[in-house]
Design a protein around this motif. Structure first.
Motif, mmCIF file in Angstrom:
data_model
loop_
_atom_site.group_PDB
_atom_site.id
_atom_site.type_symbol
_atom_site.label_atom_id
_atom_site.label_comp_id
_atom_site.label_asym_id
_atom_site.label_seq_id
_atom_site.Cartn_x
_atom_site.Cartn_y
_atom_site.Cartn_z
ATOM 1 N N LEU A 270 48.623 36.267 -3.483
ATOM 2 C CA LEU A 270 49.726 35.509 -4.077
ATOM 3 C C LEU A 270 50.983 35.559 -3.215
ATOM 4 N N VAL A 271 51.292 36.708 -2.621
ATOM 5 C CA VAL A 271 52.457 36.775 -1.733
ATOM 6 C C VAL A 271 52.215 35.914 -0.501
ATOM 7 N N GLY A 272 51.005 36.005 0.069
ATOM 8 C CA GLY A 272 50.695 35.217 1.255
ATOM 9 C C GLY A 272 50.683 33.730 0.993
ATOM 10 N N GLU A 273 50.128 33.336 -0.143
ATOM 11 C CA GLU A 273 50.061 31.910 -0.465
ATOM 12 C C GLU A 273 51.396 31.367 -0.952
ATOM 13 N N PHE A 274 52.126 32.147 -1.729
ATOM 14 C CA PHE A 274 53.448 31.722 -2.191
ATOM 15 C C PHE A 274 54.345 31.372 -1.014
ATOM 16 N N SER A 275 54.249 32.171 0.053
ATOM 17 C CA SER A 275 55.068 31.940 1.245
ATOM 18 C C SER A 275 54.389 31.023 2.254
ATOM 19 N N SER A 276 53.115 30.680 2.019
ATOM 20 C CA SER A 276 52.306 29.885 2.954
ATOM 21 C C SER A 276 52.385 30.483 4.355
ATOM 22 N N ASN A 277 52.068 31.768 4.423
ATOM 23 C CA ASN A 277 52.125 32.523 5.676
ATOM 24 C C ASN A 277 51.011 32.055 6.603
ATOM 25 N N TYR A 343 37.345 35.806 -10.711
ATOM 26 C CA TYR A 343 38.450 36.225 -9.846
ATOM 27 C C TYR A 343 39.567 35.188 -9.876
ATOM 28 N N ARG A 344 39.208 33.926 -9.782
ATOM 29 C CA ARG A 344 40.230 32.879 -9.750
ATOM 30 C C ARG A 344 40.996 32.830 -11.067
ATOM 31 N N CYS A 345 40.317 33.098 -12.164
ATOM 32 C CA CYS A 345 41.003 33.130 -13.459
ATOM 33 C C CYS A 345 42.066 34.224 -13.467
ATOM 34 N N HIS A 346 41.722 35.397 -12.942
ATOM 35 C CA HIS A 346 42.692 36.488 -12.913
ATOM 36 C C HIS A 346 43.792 36.242 -11.884
ATOM 37 N N LEU A 347 43.466 35.534 -10.803
ATOM 38 C CA LEU A 347 44.493 35.135 -9.848
ATOM 39 C C LEU A 347 45.502 34.209 -10.524
ATOM 40 N N ASN A 415 47.361 23.537 -8.739
ATOM 41 C CA ASN A 415 46.124 23.708 -7.977
ATOM 42 C C ASN A 415 45.467 25.073 -8.111
ATOM 43 N N ILE A 416 46.114 25.998 -8.757
ATOM 44 C CA ILE A 416 45.538 27.341 -8.832
ATOM 45 C C ILE A 416 44.466 27.447 -9.901
ATOM 46 N N GLY A 417 44.425 26.518 -10.825
ATOM 47 C CA GLY A 417 43.387 26.536 -11.848
ATOM 48 C C GLY A 417 43.851 27.195 -13.136
ATOM 49 N N SER A 418 43.007 27.133 -14.131
ATOM 50 C CA SER A 418 43.337 27.633 -15.464
ATOM 51 C C SER A 418 43.070 29.127 -15.571
ATOM 52 N N CYS A 419 43.840 29.774 -16.428
ATOM 53 C CA CYS A 419 43.593 31.185 -16.739
ATOM 54 C C CYS A 419 43.201 31.356 -18.202
ATOM 55 N N GLU A 420 42.802 30.261 -18.821
ATOM 56 C CA GLU A 420 42.508 30.285 -20.248
ATOM 57 C C GLU A 420 41.396 31.275 -20.590
ATOM 58 N N GLN A 421 40.360 31.349 -19.736
ATOM 59 C CA GLN A 421 39.205 32.187 -20.051
ATOM 60 C C GLN A 421 39.517 33.682 -20.000
ATOM 61 N N CYS A 422 40.576 34.071 -19.291
ATOM 62 C CA CYS A 422 40.891 35.503 -19.195
ATOM 63 C C CYS A 422 42.292 35.824 -19.706
ATOM 64 N N GLU A 423 42.942 34.857 -20.318
ATOM 65 C CA GLU A 423 44.332 35.048 -20.735
ATOM 66 C C GLU A 423 44.464 36.108 -21.818
ATOM 67 N N ASP A 424 43.563 36.092 -22.789
ATOM 68 C CA ASP A 424 43.612 37.052 -23.896
ATOM 69 C C ASP A 424 42.458 38.042 -23.801
ATOM 70 N N GLU A 425 42.159 38.462 -22.582
ATOM 71 C CA GLU A 425 41.028 39.346 -22.350
ATOM 72 C C GLU A 425 41.254 40.703 -23.009
ATOM 73 N N TYR A 426 40.168 41.252 -23.553
ATOM 74 C CA TYR A 426 40.235 42.549 -24.224
ATOM 75 C C TYR A 426 40.563 43.651 -23.233
ATOM 76 N N VAL A 427 41.523 44.476 -23.582
ATOM 77 C CA VAL A 427 41.869 45.659 -22.796
ATOM 78 C C VAL A 427 41.838 46.855 -23.744
ATOM 79 N N PRO A 428 41.057 47.889 -23.420
ATOM 80 C CA PRO A 428 40.955 49.043 -24.327
ATOM 81 C C PRO A 428 42.288 49.756 -24.476
ATOM 82 N N ASN A 429 42.473 50.363 -25.629
ATOM 83 C CA ASN A 429 43.724 51.061 -25.922
ATOM 84 C C ASN A 429 43.625 52.511 -25.442
#
Length: 659
Positions: A270-277, A343-347, A415-429
């Motif tokens: 994300l840092v590399g792409e945000f800056s288009s390095n 991976y792309r969803c989490h990106l 262009n980065i795609g959707s994060c819908e499939q991992c947006e509310d992903e379960y995370v253990p407490n």
């Protein structure tokens, strides 16, 4: 952009004072080149309270942040082309020993870089890129703007920067031990660049078809200290990872998430792409791997050809992915990662988190950061332009930079795609509930050997710990495959299992690598895909309980349901009750191993063990004894294996490494 290939005499400009620190170097008549460092003298004029710095104060010890010997040489590749040179500086004592010293408020070290800010008309691209990575929670080189004078010649505006190296305050990985056979019990730094040496290898199997193969080399341990088996270990690890990504094996137990720190790769992209390095992925691209840890991407480095700025062609465009733009792409695994839906969803998820209001990559936040940087150097830029005969278009350069960033954010959103499939992903407490960071030594047993961290499952559900790990630098631990925590159950991981058992008369859940800081450290737990589970940054200073700092107590969360990031919710205690421990716990040690593995458990059920190679082929099996079982592994070759234990309807699997 205007790049001057000539310069007027430095003495034509009268430089006397600055709002920035002034670095004065006297080479004692030596010529600085890019081969052998020359001994020189350096003084740094710097008022920590923000007062103005005067060149005439070189004789006033009260104004000097540093006054001592250094070794200096020209550094860099293309950054050497302009007449204004970049330099590497090594601080030394009079007798040539390393002089670890804090300069300009940066943590103590002895290797530094004077970045000449080459080819960047805004002067701030490296500064803001490193800063943004740091704001995202990653280590990035810390830096300070300064003005430099060498042998009474004004040299202009520079960026004083930490050099990339294995160090407690920089890339915090395990230093190499004296055992030449240890492959996996020290840290490694790997770099994609032009360097060629005995540690180098090419990314032949899966490199992108329309670019040259990417070359990697090990920069730590140093060439003179590294052994062939260590080189082979890292190359094999890299090849297994890239093959796993190429085959789109994203299983959290045996796929690429088990080999790499997903969160670090996501943030690095994300840092590399945000800056288009234009150099990201193929040049000045670092990775590091700690003892028992996953491969991590970063830290970031060399961001002058970014944000629409390029010295060759128009490669740093706002509307391309740098990992797939048909010109200067990196290894193919970067695109393979992007093409993996999970991976792309989490990106995408992380991208939208970072661009939200008030977050580091939000447009308004970035613009504020740019304005702050610009205000710091506003006075020095005209002097630098006069010195090197460039035209000062700083205001228009900054406006262009902001406009480019606005278009880049819009393009990435689309262009980065959707994060819908991992947006509310379960995370253990899971909650970090106890920390023993500086135990009181017990006789001949050191403080470090008695450290531990307790994790509590603060829920009514059984939690599968597969893929969960401690991220960041300074401590490494990955929970074993198919290990579980029952509802409201606690587990303790420690720094030395044998000493822990001896001192506390209990079996811990597992053993981490490295040691906890006696001062302050960020402890962060992620799931296999880099989703944050819990984090605590403790301190040995108030308001954190000081009794836990070497006085025989440890930190304990007062109420499991309170915010454990706040010092007020912790107390110091000395009692470690037996009911806190994971029952039927299993310890496999040592890991990495040589000719024997020890399996320690307190299960009353008959247990069988099996060892599998990386392809899944079973190569050893047997039954465990009561207490401790010794497994002879002398016939196994060096490499990565999996140990599986089956006891009744329960199974346990751990990745193990033969040295």
């Amino acid at each position: 952009m205007i790049v001057a290939l000539f310069a007027t005499n430095a003495n034509a400009q009268d430089f006397s004072d600055s709002n920035l620190p002034i670095i004065v170097i006297n080479t004692c008549g030596n010529t600085i080149d890019n081969e052998n460092p020359v001994r020189s003298r350096m003084k740094i004029i710097f008022h920590e309270d923000g007062r103005r710095n005067f060149l005439s104060d070189t004789s006033d010890i009260r104004t000097l942040n540093y006054n001592g010997d250094i070794e200096i040489k020209i550094r860099g590749n293309t950054s050497q082309y302009p007449p204004k040179k970049p330099y590497a500086i090594h601080t030394i004592h009079a007798a040539n020993e390393n002089n670890n010293v804090s300069l300009l408020g940066l943590p103590p070290e002895n290797d530094w870089v004077l970045n000449n800010i080459a080819f960047d008309p805004s002067y701030i691209r490296d500064f803001i890129s490193y800063g943004l990575s740091g704001k995202m929670g990653n280590y990035a080189p810390r830096c300070r703007f300064c003005e430099v004078v060498i042998d009474d010649h004004y040299m202009g505006l520079y960026l004083f920067t930490e050099k990339m190296k294995a160090s407690k305050n920089r890339i915090d990985i395990e230093k190499k031990t004296g055992n030449p056979q240890d492959c996996a019990v020290c840290g490694y730094i790997i770099k994609a660049d032009r360097d060629i040496n005995i540690t180098s290898w090419f990314d032949y199997p899966y490199h992108t078809y329309n670019c040259d193969s990417i070359m990697y080399s090990i920069t730590y341990p140093k060439i003179e200290h590294i052994r062939p088996n260590e080189i082979e270990y890292i190359q094999d690890y890299y090849n297994i990872f890239t093959e796993s990504v190429h085959n789109q094996n994203n299983a959290i137990d045996v796929g690429f998430p088990s080999l790499i720190d997903i969160q670090s790769f996501v943030d690095f992209m994300l840092v590399g792409e945000f800056s288009s390095n234009v150099d990201i992925y193929q040049l000045s691209t670092f990775f590091h791997k700690d003892t028992k840890g996953k491969l991590r991407a970063g830290p970031v480095w060399d961001f002058n050809l970014t944000f629409g700025n390029d010295i060759q062609t128009n490669r740093s465009r706002y509307n391309v992915w740098q990992f797939y733009n048909y010109t200067n792409e990196g290894a193919k695994f970067w695109k393979d990662l992007f093409d993996n839906p999970t991976y792309r969803c989490h990106l995408s998820k992380r991208w939208h988190e970072l661009t939200a209001d008030g977050r580091p990559l939000n447009y308004e936040s970035v613009c504020t950061f740019i304005d702050e940087a610009q205000s710091i150097i506003a006075e020095a830029v005209p002097r630098d332009c006069e010195r090197w005969q460039t035209t000062n278009h700083q205001a228009s350069n900054i406006d262009s930079l902001k406009n480019w960033i606005q278009k880049r954010i819009e393009w990435m959103n689309n262009n980065i795609g959707s994060c819908e499939q991992c947006e509310d992903e379960y995370v253990p407490n899971l909650v970090i509930s106890r920390i023993n960071y500086n135990p009181k030594p017990q006789g001949l047993v050191s403080s470090e050997s008695l450290e531990f961290i307790e994790i509590t499952n603060n829920s009514d559900e059984r939690v599968n710990l597969t893929g969960i790990y401690f991220g960041g630098m300074g401590l490494s631990y990955v929970f074993p495959i198919n290990s579980y925590l029952q509802p409201n159950q606690k587990a303790i991981i420690c720094s030395d299992s044998l000493q822990f058992v001896s001192h506390y008369s209990q079996i811990p859940f597992g053993q981490y690598a490295r040691h906890l800081s006696n001062h302050s450290q960020r402890l962060v737990i992620y799931d296999a895909w880099g989703n944050l589970i819990d984090e605590v940054t403790y301190s040995n200073n108030r308001p954190w309980p000081e009794e836990a700092n070497g006085r025989g107590s440890f930190l304990e969360l007062i109420d499991i349901n309170t915010d454990n990031s706040l010092a007020e919710n912790w107390k110091a205690t000395q009692t470690l009750s037996t009911e806190t421990f994971q029952q039927n716990a299993t310890i496999v040690y040592p890991n990495p191993f040589n000719d024997q593995i020890y399996i320690s458990q307190n299960s009353e059920t008959s247990t069988k063990y099996s060892i599998f190679d990386i392809t899944g082929k079973e190569i050893m099996q047997g039954k465990c004894n009561d207490g401790i079982t010794v497994v002879n592994t002398s016939n196994l070759k060096s490499g990565i294996y999996f140990l599986r234990l089956i006891s009744g309807d329960q199974s346990y699997c751990e990745k193990i490494v033969k040295e």
